[in-house]
Design a protein around this motif. Structure first.
Motif, PDB file in Angstrom:
ATOM      1  N   SER A  79       7.701   3.863  -4.311  1.00  0.00           N
ATOM      2  CA  SER A  79       6.617   3.026  -4.842  1.00  0.00           C
ATOM      3  C   SER A  79       5.934   2.193  -3.770  1.00  0.00           C
ATOM      4  N   GLN A  80       6.468   2.201  -2.553  1.00  0.00           N
ATOM      5  CA  GLN A  80       5.868   1.423  -1.475  1.00  0.00           C
ATOM      6  C   GLN A  80       4.800   2.194  -0.700  1.00  0.00           C
ATOM      7  N   VAL A  81       4.687   3.513  -0.907  1.00  0.00           N
ATOM      8  CA  VAL A  81       3.775   4.296  -0.068  1.00  0.00           C
ATOM      9  C   VAL A  81       2.368   4.523  -0.621  1.00  0.00           C
ATOM     10  N   PRO A  82       2.116   4.463  -1.952  1.00  0.00           N
ATOM     11  CA  PRO A  82       0.757   4.784  -2.421  1.00  0.00           C
ATOM     12  C   PRO A  82      -0.350   3.973  -1.760  1.00  0.00           C
ATOM     13  N   ASP A  88      -4.790   4.922   4.487  1.00  0.00           N
ATOM     14  CA  ASP A  88      -4.964   5.891   5.572  1.00  0.00           C
ATOM     15  C   ASP A  88      -6.001   6.953   5.202  1.00  0.00           C
ATOM     16  N   GLY A  89      -5.992   7.376   3.927  1.00  0.00           N
ATOM     17  CA  GLY A  89      -6.962   8.374   3.491  1.00  0.00           C
ATOM     18  C   GLY A  89      -8.395   7.903   3.640  1.00  0.00           C
ATOM     19  N   GLY A  93     -11.362   9.234   6.390  1.00  0.00           N
ATOM     20  CA  GLY A  93     -12.510   9.888   5.777  1.00  0.00           C
ATOM     21  C   GLY A  93     -12.149  11.017   4.831  1.00  0.00           C
ATOM     22  N   LYS A  94     -10.942  10.976   4.252  1.00  0.00           N
ATOM     23  CA  LYS A  94     -10.476  12.059   3.392  1.00  0.00           C
ATOM     24  C   LYS A  94     -10.739  11.806   1.912  1.00  0.00           C
ATOM     25  N   ILE A  95     -11.249  10.634   1.575  1.00  0.00           N
ATOM     26  CA  ILE A  95     -11.542  10.306   0.182  1.00  0.00           C
ATOM     27  C   ILE A  95     -13.050  10.156   0.059  1.00  0.00           C
ATOM     28  N   ILE A 220      -2.689  12.047   1.529  1.00  0.00           N
ATOM     29  CA  ILE A 220      -3.639  12.206   0.434  1.00  0.00           C
ATOM     30  C   ILE A 220      -3.998  13.669   0.255  1.00  0.00           C
ATOM     31  N   GLY A 221      -4.171  14.063  -1.001  1.00  0.00           N
ATOM     32  CA  GLY A 221      -4.544  15.438  -1.308  1.00  0.00           C
ATOM     33  C   GLY A 221      -5.996  15.538  -1.737  1.00  0.00           C
ATOM     34  N   THR A 222      -6.212  16.081  -2.930  1.00  0.00           N
ATOM     35  CA  THR A 222      -7.565  16.329  -3.431  1.00  0.00           C
ATOM     36  C   THR A 222      -7.771  15.671  -4.793  1.00  0.00           C
TER      37      THR A 222
END
Length: 229
Positions: A79-82, A88-89, A93-95, A220-222
């Motif tokens: 629960s600490q990573v989201p 970072d995402g 520029g991944k979001i 992060i994914g999609t």
């Protein structure tokens, strides 16, 4: 986001929210669980789990439980990573919704709440509240897995921020791959579901992204479809 030292173990039981018993290196070990949610659908006896070795050698528990296999799917339950994954995402520029961000800060106080992220771009400024999602049933990701008054409070504060001219986002980070869509878990927490629907009506943007999960990391994914009804 990478973990520095991980091991595979076998889950035995979880006597309370904070600890679990596992078999690691052929020995039974008590480990810290990095998620106080129920996780009952994930942490089943015999499940293969991932442990992170603690850097603090003086800690009572040598390991923390950070992920678990559910069938062939690896679910990160830390629960600490989201917040870090979304932070970072955005920076990388991944979001797509935040590719024009010029400033990004963590843990910003607004009203009676502390939102996870604050951002500015050329045409707006606003807040992002991040929720980690670990519950999945038949390809449907859901939140929360237990009633959350704190979660409702954050939503109403976000509505207030939007009414005062800020952009507002509730961001659900699904800590796995392979889901079809996200929806609030109305049966588990009708008040949270009601608040989330109201937020959408009031101009708060509801987003969901999945994650690329490995035994030693998560990124992060999609985008994932959000269904509020």
């Amino acid at each position: 986001m990478k973990y520095s030292s991980v091991k595979i173990a076998r889950f035995i039981r979880r006597p309370n929210r904070f600890i679990a018993h596992v078999i690691v290196d052929n020995n039974e070990e008590i480990v810290h669980v990095k998620n106080t949610g129920r996780c009952r659908e994930i942490l089943q006896e015999g499940a293969m789990v991932i442990l992170e070795e603690a850097k603090n050698t003086g800690r009572k528990t040598k390991y923390s439980l950070i992920a678990s296999y559910k069938g062939d799917v690896l679910i990160n339950i830390d629960s600490q990573v989201p917040n870090l994954v979304v932070f970072d995402g955005i920076n990388e520029g991944k979001i797509k919704e935040f590719r024009e961000v010029t400033q990004l800060s963590k843990e910003v106080i607004y009203g009676n709440s502390r939102f996870d992220l604050y951002f500015e771009s050329n045409d707006q400024r606003g807040f992002i509240e991040v929720k980690g999602v670990t519950l999945e049933t038949e390809g449907i990701a859901m939140f929360p897995d237990a009633p959350t008054q704190r979660g409702c409070k954050h939503i109403y504060e976000m509505i207030k921020a939007v009414e005062e001219g800020y952009a507002g986002f509730i961001f659900f980070l699904i800590q796995m791959k392979g889901v079809n869509y996200f929806t609030p878990f109305e049966i588990r927490d009708p008040e949270f579901t009601k608040a989330l629907r109201l937020a959408s009506e009031k101009g708060v943007t509801i987003l969901a992204y999945d994650s690329i999960v490995s035994e030693d990391g998560i990124t992060i994914g999609t985008p994932v479809e959000v269904r509020l009804c």
